[in-house]
Design a protein around this motif. Structure first.
Motif, PDB file in Angstrom:
ATOM      1  N   LYS A  33      -1.825  51.909 -20.774  1.00  0.00           N
ATOM      2  CA  LYS A  33      -1.593  53.351 -20.896  1.00  0.00           C
ATOM      3  C   LYS A  33      -2.733  54.147 -20.271  1.00  0.00           C
ATOM      4  CE  LYS A  33      -0.649  56.808 -24.457  1.00  0.00           C
ATOM      5  NZ  LYS A  33      -0.469  57.012 -25.902  1.00  0.00           N
ATOM      6  N   TYR A  34      -3.968  53.749 -20.543  1.00  0.00           N
ATOM      7  CA  TYR A  34      -5.128  54.428 -19.952  1.00  0.00           C
ATOM      8  C   TYR A  34      -5.121  54.304 -18.426  1.00  0.00           C
ATOM      9  CZ  TYR A  34      -7.209  54.786 -24.613  1.00  0.00           C
ATOM     10  OH  TYR A  34      -7.465  55.066 -25.923  1.00  0.00           O
ATOM     11  N   PRO A  86      -4.155  56.452  -7.558  1.00  0.00           N
ATOM     12  CA  PRO A  86      -2.921  55.667  -7.670  1.00  0.00           C
ATOM     13  C   PRO A  86      -3.093  54.186  -7.380  1.00  0.00           C
ATOM     14  CG  PRO A  86      -2.850  57.091  -5.748  1.00  0.00           C
ATOM     15  CD  PRO A  86      -4.085  57.456  -6.508  1.00  0.00           C
ATOM     16  N   TRP A  87      -4.187  53.783  -6.755  1.00  0.00           N
ATOM     17  CA  TRP A  87      -4.428  52.351  -6.553  1.00  0.00           C
ATOM     18  C   TRP A  87      -4.605  51.659  -7.899  1.00  0.00           C
ATOM     19  CZ3 TRP A  87      -8.962  50.859  -8.684  1.00  0.00           C
ATOM     20  CH2 TRP A  87      -9.933  51.838  -8.851  1.00  0.00           C
ATOM     21  N   LEU A  88      -4.984  52.436  -8.926  1.00  0.00           N
ATOM     22  CA  LEU A  88      -5.146  51.855 -10.253  1.00  0.00           C
ATOM     23  C   LEU A  88      -3.795  51.422 -10.833  1.00  0.00           C
ATOM     24  CD1 LEU A  88      -7.523  51.217 -12.031  1.00  0.00           C
ATOM     25  CD2 LEU A  88      -7.197  53.380 -13.189  1.00  0.00           C
ATOM     26  N   TRP A  89      -2.712  52.059 -10.399  1.00  0.00           N
ATOM     27  CA  TRP A  89      -1.390  51.608 -10.815  1.00  0.00           C
ATOM     28  C   TRP A  89      -1.113  50.212 -10.286  1.00  0.00           C
ATOM     29  CZ3 TRP A  89       1.129  56.770  -8.998  1.00  0.00           C
ATOM     30  CH2 TRP A  89       0.955  57.740  -9.969  1.00  0.00           C
ATOM     31  N   MET A 110     -17.547  41.489 -29.807  1.00  0.00           N
ATOM     32  CA  MET A 110     -16.917  42.610 -29.156  1.00  0.00           C
ATOM     33  C   MET A 110     -15.448  42.282 -28.934  1.00  0.00           C
ATOM     34  SD  MET A 110     -18.033  44.330 -25.629  1.00  0.00           S
ATOM     35  CE  MET A 110     -16.758  44.571 -24.462  1.00  0.00           C
ATOM     36  N   SER A 111     -14.593  43.166 -29.372  1.00  0.00           N
ATOM     37  CA  SER A 111     -13.167  42.927 -29.214  1.00  0.00           C
ATOM     38  C   SER A 111     -12.633  43.660 -27.982  1.00  0.00           C
ATOM     39  CB  SER A 111     -12.418  43.398 -30.461  1.00  0.00           C
ATOM     40  OG  SER A 111     -12.547  44.792 -30.593  1.00  0.00           O
ATOM     41  N   LEU A 112     -11.633  43.066 -27.378  1.00  0.00           N
ATOM     42  CA  LEU A 112     -10.994  43.661 -26.219  1.00  0.00           C
ATOM     43  C   LEU A 112     -10.029  44.746 -26.669  1.00  0.00           C
ATOM     44  CD1 LEU A 112     -10.112  40.385 -24.308  1.00  0.00           C
ATOM     45  CD2 LEU A 112     -11.892  42.006 -23.728  1.00  0.00           C
ATOM     46  N   PRO A 113      -9.802  45.765 -25.833  1.00  0.00           N
ATOM     47  CA  PRO A 113      -8.777  46.746 -26.198  1.00  0.00           C
ATOM     48  C   PRO A 113      -7.398  46.100 -26.130  1.00  0.00           C
ATOM     49  CG  PRO A 113      -9.588  47.181 -23.995  1.00  0.00           C
ATOM     50  CD  PRO A 113     -10.447  46.094 -24.578  1.00  0.00           C
ATOM     51  N   ARG A 114      -6.480  46.635 -26.904  1.00  0.00           N
ATOM     52  CA  ARG A 114      -5.130  46.103 -26.869  1.00  0.00           C
ATOM     53  C   ARG A 114      -4.549  46.295 -25.475  1.00  0.00           C
ATOM     54  NH1 ARG A 114      -2.632  49.152 -31.649  1.00  0.00           N
ATOM     55  NH2 ARG A 114      -1.136  49.597 -30.022  1.00  0.00           N
ATOM     56  N   PRO A 115      -3.745  45.350 -24.990  1.00  0.00           N
ATOM     57  CA  PRO A 115      -3.227  45.454 -23.627  1.00  0.00           C
ATOM     58  C   PRO A 115      -2.329  46.663 -23.416  1.00  0.00           C
ATOM     59  CG  PRO A 115      -2.402  43.480 -24.720  1.00  0.00           C
ATOM     60  CD  PRO A 115      -3.376  44.091 -25.631  1.00  0.00           C
ATOM     61  N   ASP A 116      -1.587  47.084 -24.432  1.00  0.00           N
ATOM     62  CA  ASP A 116      -0.734  48.254 -24.250  1.00  0.00           C
ATOM     63  C   ASP A 116      -1.564  49.525 -24.110  1.00  0.00           C
ATOM     64  OD1 ASP A 116      -1.518  48.046 -26.908  1.00  0.00           O
ATOM     65  OD2 ASP A 116       0.274  49.036 -27.669  1.00  0.00           O
ATOM     66  N   THR A 117      -2.646  49.624 -24.862  1.00  0.00           N
ATOM     67  CA  THR A 117      -3.538  50.776 -24.753  1.00  0.00           C
ATOM     68  C   THR A 117      -4.248  50.779 -23.407  1.00  0.00           C
ATOM     69  OG1 THR A 117      -3.897  50.607 -27.135  1.00  0.00           O
ATOM     70  CG2 THR A 117      -5.409  51.999 -25.905  1.00  0.00           C
ATOM     71  N   ASN A 118      -4.663  49.611 -22.965  1.00  0.00           N
ATOM     72  CA  ASN A 118      -5.311  49.474 -21.662  1.00  0.00           C
ATOM     73  C   ASN A 118      -4.361  49.902 -20.541  1.00  0.00           C
ATOM     74  OD1 ASN A 118      -7.119  48.756 -19.669  1.00  0.00           O
ATOM     75  ND2 ASN A 118      -6.664  46.588 -19.802  1.00  0.00           N
ATOM     76  N   LYS A 177       4.221  44.381 -26.956  1.00  0.00           N
ATOM     77  CA  LYS A 177       4.770  43.943 -25.665  1.00  0.00           C
ATOM     78  C   LYS A 177       5.737  44.981 -25.099  1.00  0.00           C
ATOM     79  CE  LYS A 177       6.565  40.087 -23.198  1.00  0.00           C
ATOM     80  NZ  LYS A 177       6.111  38.793 -22.880  1.00  0.00           N
ATOM     81  N   ALA A 178       6.539  45.621 -25.949  1.00  0.00           N
ATOM     82  CA  ALA A 178       7.461  46.661 -25.482  1.00  0.00           C
ATOM     83  C   ALA A 178       6.679  47.860 -24.936  1.00  0.00           C
ATOM     84  CB  ALA A 178       8.385  47.101 -26.618  1.00  0.00           C
ATOM     85  N   GLU A 179       5.616  48.234 -25.619  1.00  0.00           N
ATOM     86  CA  GLU A 179       4.780  49.348 -25.151  1.00  0.00           C
ATOM     87  C   GLU A 179       4.067  48.979 -23.847  1.00  0.00           C
ATOM     88  OE1 GLU A 179       3.481  53.307 -25.912  1.00  0.00           O
ATOM     89  OE2 GLU A 179       5.017  52.086 -26.870  1.00  0.00           O
ATOM     90  N   LEU A 180       3.573  47.762 -23.755  1.00  0.00           N
ATOM     91  CA  LEU A 180       2.923  47.292 -22.528  1.00  0.00           C
ATOM     92  C   LEU A 180       3.910  47.311 -21.366  1.00  0.00           C
ATOM     93  CD1 LEU A 180       0.530  45.826 -21.059  1.00  0.00           C
ATOM     94  CD2 LEU A 180       1.599  43.704 -21.792  1.00  0.00           C
ATOM     95  N   THR A 181       5.118  46.828 -21.606  1.00  0.00           N
ATOM     96  CA  THR A 181       6.139  46.812 -20.566  1.00  0.00           C
ATOM     97  C   THR A 181       6.467  48.222 -20.093  1.00  0.00           C
ATOM     98  OG1 THR A 181       7.077  44.801 -21.508  1.00  0.00           O
ATOM     99  CG2 THR A 181       8.489  46.053 -20.038  1.00  0.00           C
ATOM    100  N   LYS A 182       6.542  49.154 -21.031  1.00  0.00           N
ATOM    101  CA  LYS A 182       6.848  50.545 -20.674  1.00  0.00           C
ATOM    102  C   LYS A 182       5.798  51.117 -19.729  1.00  0.00           C
ATOM    103  CE  LYS A 182       5.980  53.937 -23.601  1.00  0.00           C
ATOM    104  NZ  LYS A 182       6.077  54.872 -24.741  1.00  0.00           N
ATOM    105  N   TRP A 183       4.514  50.944 -20.029  1.00  0.00           N
ATOM    106  CA  TRP A 183       3.456  51.536 -19.213  1.00  0.00           C
ATOM    107  C   TRP A 183       3.277  50.809 -17.888  1.00  0.00           C
ATOM    108  CZ3 TRP A 183       2.457  56.236 -20.101  1.00  0.00           C
ATOM    109  CH2 TRP A 183       2.544  56.741 -21.389  1.00  0.00           C
ATOM    110  N   VAL A 184       3.464  49.499 -17.882  1.00  0.00           N
ATOM    111  CA  VAL A 184       3.323  48.750 -16.625  1.00  0.00           C
ATOM    112  C   VAL A 184       4.489  49.067 -15.692  1.00  0.00           C
ATOM    113  CG1 VAL A 184       3.279  46.433 -15.626  1.00  0.00           C
ATOM    114  CG2 VAL A 184       1.918  46.937 -17.633  1.00  0.00           C
ATOM    115  N   LYS A 185       5.690  49.216 -16.222  1.00  0.00           N
ATOM    116  CA  LYS A 185       6.827  49.577 -15.369  1.00  0.00           C
ATOM    117  C   LYS A 185       6.668  50.991 -14.821  1.00  0.00           C
ATOM    118  CE  LYS A 185      10.162  46.275 -16.884  1.00  0.00           C
ATOM    119  NZ  LYS A 185      11.526  45.991 -17.258  1.00  0.00           N
TER     120      LYS A 185
END
Length: 141
Positions: free
Chosen positions: A11-12, A22-25, A1-9, A89-97
């Protein structure tokens, strides 16, 4: 079983946070903190880089954490095209920020609302807190 990509995770988690959780943020920010913002500078959040003689050891190796699993699992599905690590990593940074900004705005608004309501509760009057018997008959509650 593969993990979802961190940027997709990330984003979801951001979009589910928009749906009223909002606690999920905050969870999203904490989960991906190391990959986006780097190490937490407090010793209680992981191992420190100090050596036995008290000097600080320099560690120049980049620890990507969950980002390393992308390169290890790249051979699992030949049909899936995996973008370069820098793009992920750029996409992950965008969604986490975005999650970080949303969590700070929501937390600030919530604390402000609680403080205003608690500090001015005398100005709101008793109708805000207590239902009279007449209202019970009218509303059915």
């Amino acid at each position: 079983m593969s993990l979802p990509r961190p940027d997709t995770n990330a984003k979801y988690m951001f979009f589910v946070g928009l749906l009223g959780l909002p606690w999920l943020w905050i969870v999203n920010m904490a989960y991906h903190w190391k990959q986006v913002y780097g190490k937490v500078p407090l010793p209680c959040f992981g191992s420190s880089n100090s050596t036995e003689d008290g000097s600080v050891a320099q560690n120049h190796d980049e620890d990507n954490g969950i980002m390393d699993t992308i390169t290890q699992e790249s051979g699992d599905n030949d049909n899936e095209v995996i973008p370069p690590l820098e793009e992920i990593k750029a996409e992950l940074t965008k969604w986490v920020k975005r999650s970080t900004l949303g969590s700070f705005i929501y937390t600030t608004a919530f604390i402000t609302w609680v403080l205003v309501f608690q500090l001015n509760r005398d100005k709101f009057g008793p109708k805000w807190f207590i239902m009279s018997e007449d209202e019970e008959i009218r509303t059915g509650w």
